[in-house]
Design a protein around this motif. Structure first.
Motif, PDB file in Angstrom:
ATOM      1  N   SER A 163       5.460   0.063  10.121  1.00  0.00           N
ATOM      2  CA  SER A 163       4.517   0.904   9.370  1.00  0.00           C
ATOM      3  C   SER A 163       4.604   2.388   9.746  1.00  0.00           C
ATOM      4  O   SER A 163       4.819   2.700  10.913  1.00  0.00           O
ATOM      5  N   PRO A 164       4.429   3.327   8.788  1.00  0.00           N
ATOM      6  CA  PRO A 164       4.165   3.124   7.361  1.00  0.00           C
ATOM      7  C   PRO A 164       5.411   2.847   6.531  1.00  0.00           C
ATOM      8  O   PRO A 164       5.321   2.700   5.322  1.00  0.00           O
TER       9      PRO A 164
ATOM     10  N   HIS B 131       1.116   4.092   1.427  1.00  0.00           N
ATOM     11  CA  HIS B 131       0.386   4.632   2.591  1.00  0.00           C
ATOM     12  C   HIS B 131       0.233   6.147   2.494  1.00  0.00           C
ATOM     13  O   HIS B 131       1.187   6.894   2.656  1.00  0.00           O
TER      14      HIS B 131
ATOM     15  N   THR C 205       0.855  -1.188   0.000  1.00  0.00           N
ATOM     16  CA  THR C 205       0.000   0.000   0.000  1.00  0.00           C
ATOM     17  C   THR C 205       0.886   1.231   0.000  1.00  0.00           C
ATOM     18  O   THR C 205       1.760   1.362   0.853  1.00  0.00           O
TER      19      THR C 205
ATOM     20  N   HIS D 236      -8.064   3.438  -2.812  1.00  0.00           N
ATOM     21  CA  HIS D 236      -7.954   3.078  -1.388  1.00  0.00           C
ATOM     22  C   HIS D 236      -9.308   3.307  -0.733  1.00  0.00           C
ATOM     23  O   HIS D 236      -9.873   4.397  -0.857  1.00  0.00           O
TER      24      HIS D 236
ATOM     25  N   TYR E 276      -5.031   6.038  11.710  1.00  0.00           N
ATOM     26  CA  TYR E 276      -4.381   7.347  11.621  1.00  0.00           C
ATOM     27  C   TYR E 276      -5.344   8.501  11.912  1.00  0.00           C
ATOM     28  O   TYR E 276      -4.935   9.659  11.925  1.00  0.00           O
TER      29      TYR E 276
ATOM     30  N   TYR F  40      -9.569  -1.356   3.617  1.00  0.00           N
ATOM     31  CA  TYR F  40      -9.170  -1.503   5.017  1.00  0.00           C
ATOM     32  C   TYR F  40     -10.385  -1.336   5.926  1.00  0.00           C
ATOM     33  O   TYR F  40     -11.275  -0.540   5.634  1.00  0.00           O
TER      34      TYR F  40
ATOM     35  N   SER G 276       6.650   3.344   2.421  1.00  0.00           N
ATOM     36  CA  SER G 276       5.948   4.448   1.747  1.00  0.00           C
ATOM     37  C   SER G 276       6.564   5.798   2.066  1.00  0.00           C
ATOM     38  O   SER G 276       6.544   6.713   1.249  1.00  0.00           O
TER      39      SER G 276
ATOM     40  N   GLU H  85      -6.446   4.094   6.110  1.00  0.00           N
ATOM     41  CA  GLU H  85      -6.010   3.491   7.377  1.00  0.00           C
ATOM     42  C   GLU H  85      -6.672   4.230   8.552  1.00  0.00           C
ATOM     43  O   GLU H  85      -6.260   5.322   8.919  1.00  0.00           O
TER      44      GLU H  85
ATOM     45  N   TYR I 268       4.069  10.748   1.899  1.00  0.00           N
ATOM     46  CA  TYR I 268       3.995   9.910   0.703  1.00  0.00           C
ATOM     47  C   TYR I 268       4.124  10.744  -0.573  1.00  0.00           C
ATOM     48  O   TYR I 268       4.725  10.302  -1.561  1.00  0.00           O
TER      49      TYR I 268
END
Length: 501
Positions: free
Chosen positions: A438-439, A65, A63, A122, A73, A295, A442, A70, A94
């Motif tokens: 994560s993230p 991100h 992904t 997304h 976040y 997601y 990205s 998500e 990103y």
């Protein structure tokens, strides 16, 4: 792999040594080489090719991100309002990555963007009145931001059938569902991208790459430089290599290497390894009915990295669907690591942090035990919450990468488990390490510029500034506060990366 990559001997001294051949080291090496082509840089990678661990395509969700989907976040505050500050921050990070990749394409350093990045909507999807209300509030708040103004929202089953026909098949019309959709989303093969950057460094720069070379230890020298013990894993040969600046981008192995450096800033850090598994289908009939990354909410006590999602993946030109991740546990810090990694990482400086983090995360431990004990039939039951008539024969179980979540010192709780990405730098700015997950990939470009800001401050704001702005036109400005600039950089990267939203 060419003979020269496995038989050459490293020089005794470099300006800069980068440990690990993942997205972080490849990005940092490319940035540094652009700023100063005369820098003597070496990259040491313990495996036989770049991007075989966390950066590998099947070892992460792919992904891009952007905080479009998500939900972790965008937390709901006690007063009922939605906080989108973290989402805006990640979306901007990103955009920095996309600008940098666009620069590499424009310069001809890497080619064929569709090999590593493709448009893919997304989406966030929730079930039930309470979560539908949360998603509506989130949508309203995010739509006010220039970064998310194209977001769509719906609770209408007919509209949702247009967006996600596979998920909506055989749904009860009375079921309360809500979704948001951002067509600006992307699917990224970070492994391919990293290898493209690696090839550019090998062929068009003086950066030296050493595969099957493992850095075993990092020690400070009296003159302020760093001495590393490097093992050639093919010829079983060891030698010392000295560098003025060291970057540790070795995934899960960053923690023990950082600890070996004895810098004060590394004290109290621990690692909690979590592995993952995906259910994967290559059945193109199913794939054609699900052209998005979707997601949803994490279950109670699940870590943010375990948020269930059903994703379109495009890897080496092949489309597949991936569902998960299902958490696993291993004491290894890397997929191709050792079962002794976790026990050997425990020391007197981080024992309190580790115990504190464990004590305050007993529900997480219980969750992991339940996940590890699951069989395929039980995992299929979770998938059927998304796809009502999912058939076991269409799906195979695939082991994903190994992640090491950061455990930090905390005065109150002893230790705290963190789920973000953290850059640790010593006071002199001569050694830096990336910890966490994560993230991750990205935001690699943002993370590596953060390293440069901390370690090469004067140069970055002096002789390197012009080149930095050429690579990242939005550097130093907040996109969230600048609609014109946001549109400009997004149009630029859309064109260069051949995106189709």
């Amino acid at each position: 792999m060419s003979q020269s990559l496995t038989s050459r001997t490293p020089k005794p001294k470099y300006d800069i040594v980068l440990i690990g051949g993942g997205i972080m080291s490849a990005t940092l090496a490319t940035l540094l080489h652009e700023f100063d082509p005369n820098l003597e840089i070496a990259i040491f990678e313990r495996l036989g090719r770049f991007a075989k661990e966390s950066t590998a395509a099947w070892n992460n969700a792919g992904t891009g991100h952007s905080a479009f989907c998500e939900l972790n976040y965008t937390p709901e505050k006690p007063d009922g309002t939605i906080d989108i500050s973290k989402a805006e921050s990640i979306a901007e990070q990103y955009e920095i990555s996309k600008q940098f990749w666009s620069y590499l394409i424009a310069k001809g350093y890497i080619k064929e963007p569709k090999d590593f990045i493709n448009s893919c909507p997304h989406m966030s999807l929730v079930f039930g009145e309470k979560d539908a209300e949360y998603l509506r509030k989130r949508y309203e708040k995010m739509s006010e931001s220039v970064l998310f103004k194209e977001m769509q929202f719906s609770t209408d089953h007919e509209k949702l059938k247009e967006w996600i026909p596979l998920v909506m098949s055989k749904r009860n019309q009375s079921e309360v569902m809500a979704a948001t959709k951002m067509d600006l989303g992307t699917d990224v093969n970070f492994g391919t991208l990293t290898r493209k950057m690696g090839r550019h460094l090998l062929e068009d720069s003086n950066v030296e790459v050493f595969l099957y070379h493992e850095v075993k230890d990092i020690d400070p020298r009296e003159d302020g430089t760093w001495e590393m013990r490097v093992k050639d894993r093919i010829h079983n040969h060891k030698q010392e290599v000295v560098a003025d600046f060291v970057f540790i981008g070795a995934g899960g192995y960053a923690l023990p290497l950082l600890d070996s450096s004895d810098i004060k800033e590394s004290e109290g850090y621990g690692g909690f390894p979590v592995s993952g598994q995906w259910l994967v289908t290559h059945n193109q009939e199913l794939v054609e009915k699900h052209q998005a990354k979707v997601y949803t909410q994490a279950t109670v006590d699940a870590p943010p990295m375990s948020v269930p999602h059903l994703d379109l993946r495009i890897i080496d030109g092949q489309k597949a669907l991936l569902f998960g991740p299902f958490a696993g546990f291993s004491t290894k810090f890397l997929k191709e690591g050792s079962y002794l990694d976790l026990p050997e990482s425990v020391n007197t400086k981080n024992l309190r942090s580790l115990f504190g983090a464990w004590w305050h995360n007993i529900p997480l431990t219980k969750y992991l035990i339940q996940q590890v004990a699951m069989n395929k039939a039980q995992r299929m039951q979770h998938l059927r919450e998304f796809i009502k008539d999912a058939k076991e024969e269409d799906w195979e179980l695939k082991v994903a990468g190994q992640r090491v979540q950061v455990i930090k010192k905390d005065e109150k709780e002893g230790g705290k488990l963190e789920f973000g990405t953290e850059v640790v730098v010593n006071k002199k700015g001569t050694i830096a390490s990336l910890l966490g997950a994560s993230p991750g990939a990205s935001t690699a470009v943002y993370a590596m510029i953060s390293v440069l800001e901390k370690c090469f401050t004067e140069k970055l704001h002096g002789e390197w500034k012009e080149k930095l702005l050429e690579m990242i036109p939005s550097y130093g400005q907040k996109l969230a506060e600048n609609p014109e600039l946001t549109e400009k950089v997004r149009n630029y990267s859309k064109e260069k990366l051949e995106l189709e939203y």
